[in-house]
Design a protein around this motif. Sequence first.
Motif, PDB file in Angstrom:
ATOM      1  N   ILE A 182       0.836  -1.204   0.000  1.00  0.00           N
ATOM      2  CA  ILE A 182       0.000   0.000   0.000  1.00  0.00           C
ATOM      3  C   ILE A 182       0.871   1.255   0.000  1.00  0.00           C
ATOM      4  CG2 ILE A 182      -1.726   1.298   1.314  1.00  0.00           C
ATOM      5  CD1 ILE A 182      -2.875  -1.294   2.278  1.00  0.00           C
ATOM      6  N   ILE A 246      -7.733  -3.547  -2.518  1.00  0.00           N
ATOM      7  CA  ILE A 246      -6.611  -2.651  -2.813  1.00  0.00           C
ATOM      8  C   ILE A 246      -6.277  -2.719  -4.299  1.00  0.00           C
ATOM      9  CG2 ILE A 246      -4.153  -2.248  -2.377  1.00  0.00           C
ATOM     10  CD1 ILE A 246      -4.737  -3.391   0.484  1.00  0.00           C
ATOM     11  N   ALA A 273      -3.855   6.604   2.059  1.00  0.00           N
ATOM     12  CA  ALA A 273      -3.199   5.320   1.784  1.00  0.00           C
ATOM     13  C   ALA A 273      -2.116   5.038   2.821  1.00  0.00           C
ATOM     14  CB  ALA A 273      -2.607   5.329   0.376  1.00  0.00           C
ATOM     15  N   ALA A 277      -1.947   1.847   5.458  1.00  0.00           N
ATOM     16  CA  ALA A 277      -0.786   0.959   5.622  1.00  0.00           C
ATOM     17  C   ALA A 277      -0.389   0.843   7.092  1.00  0.00           C
ATOM     18  CB  ALA A 277       0.384   1.471   4.796  1.00  0.00           C
TER      19      ALA A 277
END
Length: 724
Positions: A182, A246, A273, A277
């Motif tokens: 990610i 994702i 994002a 993560a």
Amino acid sequence: MHYALNFRTFFYSHYFYLGLRFAAGLVGVTLITLQFADLATAMTVCIGALCTALMDMPSPLRHKFNEMSASVLLCSAVTLLISLCAPYHWLLMTMLVAISFGACMMVVYGRKSMPLQLATLFIMTMSMEHSMTVRQSFVHTGLFTLGAVAYLAYAMGISWILRHRIKQQVLAEALFELAAYIDIKADFYDARYNLTEQFNKLIRHQSLLADRQQASRDLILRAHNNAKDAIVVQVHVCMLDLYELILSTHTDYAQLRVHLVDSPVLKTLHDLAYKAARDIESVAYDVTRKKASYPEISYEPELDAIEAELAAIQQRINEGKPQQEALAVLRAQRNKIRAIIKMIGELHQASQKAYDTTPFWADADMGPFLSQQKYEFRMILSHLRWDSPIFRFSLRVAMAISVGLLIGAWLPYAAHSYWIVLTIVIILKPSFSMTKQRRRDRIVGTVIGCFITALILKFLNYPAFILGALVLSTVAMPTFVYLRYRYAAVAVSVMILLQMYLIAPGNENLIMERLIDTIVGAAVATAFSFVLANWEYQSLPRLVRGVLDVNLRYMQASFDLLQGKCKDDFAYRIERKRLMDSLAGLSSALARMLDEPSSKQRAVEDINLFMVQNYLLMAHVAALRAILRRHVKELPAEQLNAMLAESHEQVVQILEHALDPHAAEAREDALMSASTLSAQDAAAAAAALVPWSGWPLVQRRIRLLQADAVKIIVHSEAILRDVT
């Protein structure tokens, strides 16, 4: 940086646990033996334990027992054979070369056989220095086998006790790698990063992620019979579903950057994002600590900022400015990000619940998801041919060891020939890329290890300190051998040199001899890495066709699922896994090829683009699935299935043509039909007059899917043309 190299997570990783288990087993076996025998006997027993310990990796219990038992039997047989041949120099040299060849042929069984190959060659080199009578050879082998069996029993007992803990650690590693994935996707929103380079970086990491997810499957899905196991199964399944979400967030990043280049919303998307993560990392962090995970990150500020930007874009549209494309792309990303945030919440919840049974597909056969263990002798026989890369690798190693033995006998000082041979064995690998990396790590690690040992012996030469350094290096060696081999090379140099100093403290040239022998072995391995070499470009046609074939099956399973022809997504998950694995194999081959001489590199750009287009096909399917799930109550089933059926036929036709490099005329037909498909879809939609908000999104994704499928033909033909 690898998650296990972070001080915060290192001591909870399975790498550190492996180091502790390894060191405790070796030291324990040695100390127990010393209570009943002399030091020489204890060292023989210790080496037996060491050879078995090289096979001590996270594996299902049945697989671990089979792998370690194979090491006990094979290494004991090699010990006896070399010991019996040692008095006859010509026979010993012949057996060393023959065993080297046979051990390298075991590579046909895959990556899991590599430690067994190393253990076999290691004990071969350790046994070549001792000349014994027949009786002494059998006694020596018996002691070796005793140590090997003792470590086998110890390792199986510890693994059984910690079986659930190991599952948690391997699952956490897959989650950490998903978070890193990610992080790479977050940089797509940052205009400072080149999109093509980011795609390449993303696909490279996908190879590592696929490997970690497979390790998680192998441990978690084989045996899940209690409430604790049910939790890790549920977290594992949520992780895979999250990965697909994702994947579905792929969008036209170039258009997004063009339309929103002056807007702070790109940074907002990047920050979202990044937060996602870190949220996934928090789940992994809690999994390694054997506790439930709870959300601690708030996404509201970023989500509010996106809503404000959407309102501003809508206002500009109302004022007559052309912002419709930006509005559609940003709104779609907003919806996908919300779905990801919701799934991360479910990931947290999965770690909190207690389950009576494992929440997985009822009565499903997990075999297709798991690595299969097959050790059939006919596999070796099938590779006894000149065009087999494994056969050529085995010949290469046998020849290199022969030269290493000759050089060891010729050197004027009291060289340890087995150090030269062992260096060759450790450095020389099936691919040029692996050999190059291992050579660099081995030399640098040995130099550093020798320097550290010299400092210890000169300034800290106290028995307690030497024993402490010896134990520390024994822990560090297995901890880093699969993590950072350079660190393992440092540790093994310190460990061996300190052991030899304790056994024979009078040898003042020991460190210099170690350095010279390592450099000699590295030089021989480097020279023979070009002999009978198998360059990566030679395997590209097979790998490309493999990806195309799997992608064709994946598309068939995907459209069956999208059209509601399946009772569940089991078949779809199997084909998705196979496609990820095949792309990971191609990506790994490309990475290895880039480490080879430039004259041996082929079609690098086309392979990159080919992998990107296949990745995009998966992303489009994932996006379609997400759209249909989101609008499940509004679906116009009849019209939707008709459009999906037509699209399925087009995509399958394109992929089939890509598999046939001679179908040039058919390829042109596929290109023509795909180029006119958007008009057909538009006409069909207009005729149907479907009052469904998701209809334009479905149309757009299908058009992108077909366009990217067509590009696959172009790049696959370019790769095959360049390679041949």
